[in-house]
Design an enzyme around this catalytic site. Structure first.
Site, PDB file in Angstrom:
ATOM      1  N   CYS A   1     -20.153  12.212 120.753  1.00  0.00           N
ATOM      2  CA  CYS A   1     -20.622  11.775 122.059  1.00  0.00           C
ATOM      3  C   CYS A   1     -19.542  10.899 122.680  1.00  0.00           C
ATOM      4  O   CYS A   1     -18.520  10.637 122.053  1.00  0.00           O
ATOM      5  CB  CYS A   1     -21.932  11.006 121.928  1.00  0.00           C
ATOM      6  SG  CYS A   1     -22.800  10.837 123.515  1.00  0.00           S
TER       7      CYS A   1
ATOM      8  N   LYS B   1     -35.242  14.051 118.127  1.00  0.00           N
ATOM      9  CA  LYS B   1     -34.993  12.620 118.140  1.00  0.00           C
ATOM     10  C   LYS B   1     -35.637  11.982 119.362  1.00  0.00           C
ATOM     11  O   LYS B   1     -35.484  12.534 120.452  1.00  0.00           O
ATOM     12  CB  LYS B   1     -33.476  12.406 118.173  1.00  0.00           C
ATOM     13  CG  LYS B   1     -33.028  10.985 118.341  1.00  0.00           C
ATOM     14  CD  LYS B   1     -31.551  10.948 118.517  1.00  0.00           C
ATOM     15  CE  LYS B   1     -31.133   9.520 118.805  1.00  0.00           C
ATOM     16  NZ  LYS B   1     -29.771   9.429 119.213  1.00  0.00           N
TER      17      LYS B   1
ATOM     18  N   LYS C   1     -33.428  15.856 122.331  1.00  0.00           N
ATOM     19  CA  LYS C   1     -33.233  14.414 122.344  1.00  0.00           C
ATOM     20  C   LYS C   1     -33.853  13.848 123.617  1.00  0.00           C
ATOM     21  O   LYS C   1     -33.482  14.247 124.728  1.00  0.00           O
ATOM     22  CB  LYS C   1     -31.738  14.098 122.284  1.00  0.00           C
ATOM     23  CG  LYS C   1     -31.433  12.611 122.341  1.00  0.00           C
ATOM     24  CD  LYS C   1     -29.964  12.353 122.086  1.00  0.00           C
ATOM     25  CE  LYS C   1     -29.617  10.891 122.241  1.00  0.00           C
ATOM     26  NZ  LYS C   1     -28.190  10.637 122.007  1.00  0.00           N
TER      27      LYS C   1
ATOM     28  N   CYS D   1     -22.513   9.398 128.643  1.00  0.00           N
ATOM     29  CA  CYS D   1     -22.149  10.314 127.563  1.00  0.00           C
ATOM     30  C   CYS D   1     -21.108  11.359 127.952  1.00  0.00           C
ATOM     31  O   CYS D   1     -21.002  12.411 127.313  1.00  0.00           O
ATOM     32  CB  CYS D   1     -23.410  10.967 127.000  1.00  0.00           C
ATOM     33  SG  CYS D   1     -24.554   9.714 126.341  1.00  0.00           S
TER      34      CYS D   1
ATOM     35  N   SER E   1     -33.287   3.704 115.759  1.00  0.00           N
ATOM     36  CA  SER E   1     -33.124   2.251 115.597  1.00  0.00           C
ATOM     37  C   SER E   1     -34.369   1.451 115.977  1.00  0.00           C
ATOM     38  O   SER E   1     -34.733   0.496 115.288  1.00  0.00           O
ATOM     39  CB  SER E   1     -31.928   1.789 116.431  1.00  0.00           C
ATOM     40  OG  SER E   1     -32.100   2.130 117.798  1.00  0.00           O
TER      41      SER E   1
END
Ligand code: PBG
Length: 330
Positions: A126, A254, A201, A136, A280
Protein backbone atom coordinates in the site's frame (compact mmCIF):
# COMPACT_ATOMS: atom_id res chain seq x y z
CA UNK A 1 -50.60 -31.37 44.23
CA UNK A 2 -47.10 -31.14 42.69
CA UNK A 3 -46.78 -29.59 39.24
CA UNK A 4 -43.75 -31.74 38.40
CA UNK A 5 -45.81 -34.59 37.05
CA UNK A 6 -47.02 -32.25 34.26
CA UNK A 7 -43.51 -31.20 33.18
CA UNK A 8 -42.47 -33.46 30.31
CA UNK A 9 -39.06 -35.11 30.54
CA UNK A 10 -36.66 -34.24 27.69
CA UNK A 11 -36.48 -36.90 25.00
CA UNK A 12 -33.14 -35.68 23.70
CA UNK A 13 -30.36 -34.59 26.05
CA UNK A 14 -27.61 -32.59 24.26
CA UNK A 15 -25.95 -31.99 27.64
CA UNK A 16 -24.54 -35.54 27.53
CA UNK A 17 -21.99 -34.30 24.98
CA UNK A 18 -20.99 -31.42 27.24
CA UNK A 19 -20.58 -33.35 30.46
CA UNK A 20 -16.77 -33.39 30.66
CA UNK A 21 -13.72 -32.21 28.73
CA UNK A 22 -12.90 -35.54 27.00
CA UNK A 23 -16.26 -35.71 25.27
CA UNK A 24 -16.32 -31.95 24.65
CA UNK A 25 -12.95 -32.19 22.96
CA UNK A 26 -14.17 -35.01 20.71
CA UNK A 27 -17.23 -33.17 19.45
CA UNK A 28 -15.55 -29.77 19.13
CA UNK A 29 -16.18 -28.50 15.59
CA UNK A 30 -13.59 -25.75 15.35
CA UNK A 31 -9.95 -26.15 16.37
CA UNK A 32 -7.42 -23.36 16.51
CA UNK A 33 -3.77 -24.01 15.79
CA UNK A 34 -0.70 -21.75 15.69
CA UNK A 35 -0.54 -22.53 11.97
CA UNK A 36 -3.78 -20.56 11.52
CA UNK A 37 -2.06 -17.29 12.34
CA UNK A 38 -0.28 -14.53 10.47
CA UNK A 39 1.45 -12.09 12.82
CA UNK A 40 1.53 -8.40 11.78
CA UNK A 41 4.76 -6.52 12.53
CA UNK A 42 5.69 -2.83 12.23
CA UNK A 43 9.23 -2.11 11.14
CA UNK A 44 10.81 1.32 11.47
CA UNK A 45 13.84 2.72 9.67
CA UNK A 46 15.33 3.87 13.02
CA UNK A 47 18.06 1.98 14.85
CA UNK A 48 17.74 -0.03 18.07
CA UNK A 49 14.10 0.81 18.58
CA UNK A 50 11.46 -1.27 20.32
CA UNK A 51 8.75 1.31 20.92
CA UNK A 52 5.47 0.15 22.35
CA UNK A 53 2.41 1.46 20.50
CA UNK A 54 0.30 3.28 23.11
CA UNK A 55 -3.08 2.18 21.76
CA UNK A 56 -1.85 -1.39 21.14
CA UNK A 57 -0.20 -2.58 24.37
CA UNK A 58 2.17 -5.48 23.68
CA UNK A 59 2.77 -4.43 20.04
CA UNK A 60 5.85 -2.52 19.00
CA UNK A 61 7.48 -0.47 16.29
CA UNK A 62 10.69 -2.43 15.72
CA UNK A 63 13.94 -1.51 14.09
CA UNK A 64 15.39 -4.21 11.86
CA UNK A 65 17.74 -5.61 14.54
CA UNK A 66 14.80 -6.07 16.91
CA UNK A 67 12.56 -7.34 14.13
CA UNK A 68 15.00 -10.17 13.53
CA UNK A 69 14.84 -11.16 17.22
CA UNK A 70 11.06 -10.95 17.12
CA UNK A 71 10.64 -13.25 14.12
CA UNK A 72 12.79 -15.88 15.79
CA UNK A 73 10.34 -16.04 18.68
CA UNK A 74 7.40 -16.05 16.24
CA UNK A 75 8.87 -19.08 14.49
CA UNK A 76 9.59 -20.87 17.78
CA UNK A 77 5.89 -20.59 18.62
CA UNK A 78 4.93 -22.43 15.44
CA UNK A 79 3.44 -19.41 13.69
CA UNK A 80 4.15 -19.89 9.97
CA UNK A 81 3.87 -16.35 8.64
CA UNK A 82 4.31 -12.65 9.32
CA UNK A 83 2.98 -9.62 7.46
CA UNK A 84 5.25 -6.59 7.46
CA UNK A 85 4.29 -2.90 7.58
CA UNK A 86 6.93 -0.23 7.07
CA UNK A 87 7.56 3.12 8.72
CA UNK A 88 9.86 4.87 6.24
CA UNK A 89 12.45 7.62 6.86
CA UNK A 90 10.58 10.09 4.62
CA UNK A 91 7.23 10.54 2.93
CA UNK A 92 6.45 12.14 -0.41
CA UNK A 93 3.55 12.63 -2.82
CA UNK A 94 3.88 9.25 -4.52
CA UNK A 95 5.21 7.22 -1.58
CA UNK A 96 8.50 6.48 -3.29
CA UNK A 97 10.22 4.79 -0.32
CA UNK A 98 7.81 1.91 -0.86
CA UNK A 99 9.53 0.88 -4.09
CA UNK A 100 13.19 1.69 -3.43
CA UNK A 101 15.65 -1.17 -3.41
CA UNK A 102 16.84 -0.01 0.03
CA UNK A 103 13.36 1.00 1.25
CA UNK A 104 12.43 0.03 4.77
CA UNK A 105 10.36 -3.00 3.77
CA UNK A 106 12.94 -4.24 1.27
CA UNK A 107 15.65 -4.12 3.97
CA UNK A 108 13.35 -5.80 6.47
CA UNK A 109 12.39 -8.63 4.12
CA UNK A 110 16.04 -9.38 3.37
CA UNK A 111 16.94 -9.42 7.07
CA UNK A 112 14.00 -11.62 8.03
CA UNK A 113 14.51 -14.15 5.22
CA UNK A 114 18.19 -14.24 6.10
CA UNK A 115 17.50 -15.00 9.77
CA UNK A 116 14.48 -17.28 9.29
CA UNK A 117 14.36 -18.67 5.75
CA UNK A 118 11.43 -20.94 6.62
CA UNK A 119 9.20 -18.15 7.86
CA UNK A 120 6.62 -17.16 5.24
CA UNK A 121 7.08 -13.45 4.66
CA UNK A 122 4.11 -11.48 3.41
CA UNK A 123 4.37 -7.76 2.67
CA UNK A 124 1.50 -5.35 2.99
CA UNK A 125 1.36 -3.50 -0.30
CA UNK A 126 0.00 0.00 0.00
CA UNK A 127 1.09 3.63 -0.05
CA UNK A 128 -0.60 5.19 2.97
CA UNK A 129 2.47 4.80 5.21
CA UNK A 130 4.69 6.32 2.49
CA UNK A 131 2.71 9.29 1.14
CA UNK A 132 2.88 12.72 2.76
CA UNK A 133 -0.91 13.03 2.40
CA UNK A 134 -1.56 9.57 3.93
CA UNK A 135 -3.78 8.26 1.15
CA UNK A 136 -3.30 4.86 -0.49
CA UNK A 137 -1.95 6.16 -3.81
CA UNK A 138 -1.03 9.36 -5.66
CA UNK A 139 -3.71 12.03 -5.82
CA UNK A 140 -5.44 13.66 -8.76
CA UNK A 141 -8.20 16.24 -8.26
CA UNK A 142 -8.26 15.54 -4.53
CA UNK A 143 -8.78 11.79 -4.76
CA UNK A 144 -6.60 8.73 -5.27
CA UNK A 145 -5.77 8.24 -8.94
CA UNK A 146 -6.62 4.57 -9.47
CA UNK A 147 -4.66 3.82 -12.62
CA UNK A 148 -1.57 5.81 -11.64
CA UNK A 149 -1.60 3.81 -8.39
CA UNK A 150 -1.58 0.55 -10.35
CA UNK A 151 1.66 1.56 -12.06
CA UNK A 152 3.30 2.32 -8.73
CA UNK A 153 1.91 -0.89 -7.22
CA UNK A 154 3.63 -2.83 -9.99
CA UNK A 155 6.95 -1.21 -9.02
CA UNK A 156 6.34 -1.84 -5.32
CA UNK A 157 5.55 -5.56 -5.63
CA UNK A 158 8.47 -6.24 -7.94
CA UNK A 159 10.84 -4.61 -5.46
CA UNK A 160 9.32 -6.68 -2.62
CA UNK A 161 9.77 -9.83 -4.69
CA UNK A 162 13.36 -8.90 -5.48
CA UNK A 163 14.00 -8.51 -1.75
CA UNK A 164 12.66 -12.04 -1.21
CA UNK A 165 9.01 -11.67 -0.20
CA UNK A 166 7.05 -14.92 -0.47
CA UNK A 167 3.68 -13.28 -0.90
CA UNK A 168 2.35 -9.77 -1.40
CA UNK A 169 -0.85 -8.45 0.14
CA UNK A 170 -2.30 -5.43 -1.65
CA UNK A 171 -4.49 -3.49 0.77
CA UNK A 172 -5.37 -0.33 -1.13
CA UNK A 173 -8.72 -1.38 -2.66
CA UNK A 174 -7.76 -0.06 -6.11
CA UNK A 175 -9.72 -1.42 -9.05
CA UNK A 176 -7.66 -3.89 -11.06
CA UNK A 177 -4.88 -4.11 -8.45
CA UNK A 178 -4.65 -7.90 -8.44
CA UNK A 179 -4.39 -8.16 -12.22
CA UNK A 180 -1.78 -5.39 -12.39
CA UNK A 181 0.28 -7.04 -9.65
CA UNK A 182 0.02 -10.55 -11.10
CA UNK A 183 1.17 -9.37 -14.49
CA UNK A 184 4.04 -7.29 -13.05
CA UNK A 185 5.27 -10.29 -11.05
CA UNK A 186 4.92 -12.71 -13.94
CA UNK A 187 6.67 -10.45 -16.42
CA UNK A 188 9.66 -10.02 -14.11
CA UNK A 189 9.98 -13.76 -13.52
CA UNK A 190 8.35 -13.88 -10.07
CA UNK A 191 5.66 -16.37 -11.04
CA UNK A 192 6.06 -18.08 -7.66
CA UNK A 193 5.27 -15.04 -5.55
CA UNK A 194 1.68 -15.28 -4.37
CA UNK A 195 -1.04 -12.67 -3.87
CA UNK A 196 -3.09 -12.47 -0.70
CA UNK A 197 -5.62 -9.85 -1.71
CA UNK A 198 -7.35 -7.59 0.76
CA UNK A 199 -10.34 -8.23 -1.50
CA UNK A 200 -13.03 -7.11 0.92
CA UNK A 201 -11.81 -4.21 2.99
CA UNK A 202 -14.27 -1.88 4.65
CA UNK A 203 -13.85 1.81 5.45
CA UNK A 204 -13.70 1.07 9.16
CA UNK A 205 -13.15 3.01 12.36
CA UNK A 206 -11.53 -0.15 13.74
CA UNK A 207 -8.27 0.82 11.99
CA UNK A 208 -7.71 3.77 14.34
CA UNK A 209 -4.87 2.33 16.46
CA UNK A 210 -3.08 0.95 13.38
CA UNK A 211 -2.89 4.42 11.89
CA UNK A 212 -1.06 5.54 15.01
CA UNK A 213 1.18 2.46 14.86
CA UNK A 214 2.05 2.88 11.19
CA UNK A 215 1.75 6.66 11.08
CA UNK A 216 -0.60 6.34 8.13
CA UNK A 217 -3.67 8.46 8.91
CA UNK A 218 -5.00 10.42 5.93
CA UNK A 219 -4.09 14.11 6.27
CA UNK A 220 -7.47 15.15 4.85
CA UNK A 221 -10.75 13.38 4.21
CA UNK A 222 -11.16 9.64 4.66
CA UNK A 223 -10.88 6.42 2.66
CA UNK A 224 -14.52 6.02 1.72
CA UNK A 225 -13.91 6.61 -1.97
CA UNK A 226 -11.89 3.39 -2.18
CA UNK A 227 -12.65 1.20 0.87
CA UNK A 228 -16.07 -0.44 1.11
CA UNK A 229 -19.22 0.83 2.79
CA UNK A 230 -19.77 -1.22 5.99
CA UNK A 231 -23.43 -1.56 5.02
CA UNK A 232 -22.68 -3.72 1.97
CA UNK A 233 -22.37 -7.51 1.82
CA UNK A 234 -23.45 -8.33 -1.75
CA UNK A 235 -20.76 -5.98 -2.96
CA UNK A 236 -18.24 -8.02 -0.95
CA UNK A 237 -19.05 -11.05 -3.07
CA UNK A 238 -18.51 -9.00 -6.21
CA UNK A 239 -15.12 -7.76 -4.95
CA UNK A 240 -14.14 -11.34 -4.05
CA UNK A 241 -15.18 -12.69 -7.47
CA UNK A 242 -13.21 -9.99 -9.27
CA UNK A 243 -10.06 -10.83 -7.34
CA UNK A 244 -10.49 -14.53 -8.07
CA UNK A 245 -10.73 -13.71 -11.79
CA UNK A 246 -7.76 -11.37 -11.61
CA UNK A 247 -5.53 -14.10 -10.17
CA UNK A 248 -5.48 -13.80 -6.38
CA UNK A 249 -4.17 -16.88 -4.54
CA UNK A 250 -5.92 -16.07 -1.26
CA UNK A 251 -8.62 -13.59 -0.29
CA UNK A 252 -9.07 -11.52 2.84
CA UNK A 253 -12.00 -9.95 4.64
CA UNK A 254 -11.18 -7.05 6.93
CA UNK A 255 -12.04 -6.20 9.71
CA UNK A 256 -13.18 -9.54 11.16
CA UNK A 257 -15.53 -9.21 14.09
CA UNK A 258 -18.18 -6.87 12.75
CA UNK A 259 -18.04 -8.78 9.45
CA UNK A 260 -18.38 -12.44 10.45
CA UNK A 261 -21.40 -12.70 8.16
CA UNK A 262 -19.28 -11.45 5.27
CA UNK A 263 -16.56 -14.00 6.06
CA UNK A 264 -19.19 -16.74 5.94
CA UNK A 265 -20.65 -15.50 2.66
CA UNK A 266 -17.28 -15.14 0.94
CA UNK A 267 -16.30 -18.59 2.23
CA UNK A 268 -19.39 -20.08 0.60
CA UNK A 269 -19.09 -18.14 -2.65
CA UNK A 270 -15.45 -18.87 -3.55
CA UNK A 271 -12.97 -21.72 -3.38
CA UNK A 272 -9.80 -19.86 -2.50
CA UNK A 273 -8.32 -20.00 1.00
CA UNK A 274 -9.76 -17.16 3.03
CA UNK A 275 -8.04 -14.93 5.55
CA UNK A 276 -9.64 -12.53 8.01
CA UNK A 277 -7.91 -9.58 9.66
CA UNK A 278 -8.60 -9.20 13.37
CA UNK A 279 -7.65 -5.52 13.23
CA UNK A 280 -6.04 -3.05 15.59
CA UNK A 281 -9.27 -1.61 17.04
CA UNK A 282 -10.51 -5.10 17.83
CA UNK A 283 -7.23 -5.74 19.63
CA UNK A 284 -7.25 -2.41 21.46
CA UNK A 285 -10.78 -2.88 22.82
CA UNK A 286 -9.91 -6.23 24.37
CA UNK A 287 -6.64 -4.91 25.78
CA UNK A 288 -8.33 -1.89 27.32
CA UNK A 289 -11.13 -3.87 28.91
CA UNK A 290 -8.69 -6.47 30.23
CA UNK A 291 -6.42 -3.77 31.68
CA UNK A 292 -9.42 -2.55 33.65
CA UNK A 293 -10.11 -6.04 34.93
CA UNK A 294 -13.48 -6.08 33.19
CA UNK A 295 -12.95 -9.21 31.10
CA UNK A 296 -10.84 -12.38 31.17
CA UNK A 297 -8.39 -11.59 28.36
CA UNK A 298 -7.22 -15.12 27.64
CA UNK A 299 -10.70 -16.55 27.35
CA UNK A 300 -11.94 -13.63 25.27
CA UNK A 301 -9.01 -13.95 22.87
CA UNK A 302 -9.64 -17.64 22.27
CA UNK A 303 -13.37 -17.07 21.90
CA UNK A 304 -12.86 -14.27 19.39
CA UNK A 305 -10.32 -16.20 17.30
CA UNK A 306 -12.53 -19.29 17.36
CA UNK A 307 -15.48 -17.23 16.14
CA UNK A 308 -13.49 -15.95 13.18
CA UNK A 309 -12.45 -19.47 12.22
CA UNK A 310 -15.96 -20.83 12.76
CA UNK A 311 -17.31 -18.10 10.47
CA UNK A 312 -15.14 -19.57 7.71
CA UNK A 313 -11.67 -18.06 7.82
CA UNK A 314 -8.81 -20.47 7.16
CA UNK A 315 -6.20 -18.07 8.48
CA UNK A 316 -6.33 -15.10 10.82
CA UNK A 317 -4.12 -12.05 10.81
CA UNK A 318 -4.00 -11.12 14.46
CA UNK A 319 -1.93 -9.17 16.97
CA UNK A 320 -2.89 -11.95 19.42
CA UNK A 321 -1.01 -14.58 17.37
CA UNK A 322 1.82 -15.06 19.86
CA UNK A 323 -0.43 -15.02 22.93
CA UNK A 324 -2.82 -17.49 21.35
CA UNK A 325 -0.01 -19.77 20.16
CA UNK A 326 1.34 -19.85 23.73
CA UNK A 327 -2.09 -20.70 25.13
CA UNK A 328 -2.50 -23.47 22.54
CA UNK A 329 0.82 -25.01 23.55
CA UNK A 330 -0.25 -25.40 27.17
C1 PBG B 1 -3.32 -0.05 4.77
C2 PBG B 1 -3.69 -0.91 5.92
C3 PBG B 1 -4.45 -0.55 7.04
C4 PBG B 1 -4.52 -1.67 7.86
C5 PBG B 1 -3.81 -2.68 7.23
N1 PBG B 1 -3.31 -2.19 6.02
C6 PBG B 1 -5.00 0.77 7.44
C7 PBG B 1 -5.99 1.47 6.63
O1 PBG B 1 -6.55 0.99 5.66
O2 PBG B 1 -6.21 2.63 6.99
C8 PBG B 1 -5.24 -1.76 9.16
C9 PBG B 1 -4.86 -2.87 10.06
C10 PBG B 1 -5.33 -2.74 11.45
O3 PBG B 1 -6.14 -1.85 11.81
O4 PBG B 1 -4.90 -3.56 12.28
N2 PBG B 1 -1.96 -0.11 4.49
Amino acid sequence: MSTSEFVPKPVVRPRRLRAAEPIRSMVRETQLSPSDFIYPLFVTHEKQVRREIPSMPGQFQLSIDNLVEEVKSVRRLGIPAVILFGIPPYKDAEGSNSFQEDGIIQQAVRAVKDAEPDLWVITDVCFCEYTDHGHCGPLKNGTVDNDATLELLAKQVVSHAQAGADMVAPSGMMDGMVRAIRSALDETGFTGVGILSYAVKYASAFYGPFREAADSAPQFGDRRSYQMDPANAREALREAELDVEEGADMLMVKPALSYLDVIRRVREATHLPLAAYNVSGEYAMIKAAAANGWIDEQRIVMEVLTSIKRAGADVILTYFAKDAAKLLQQ
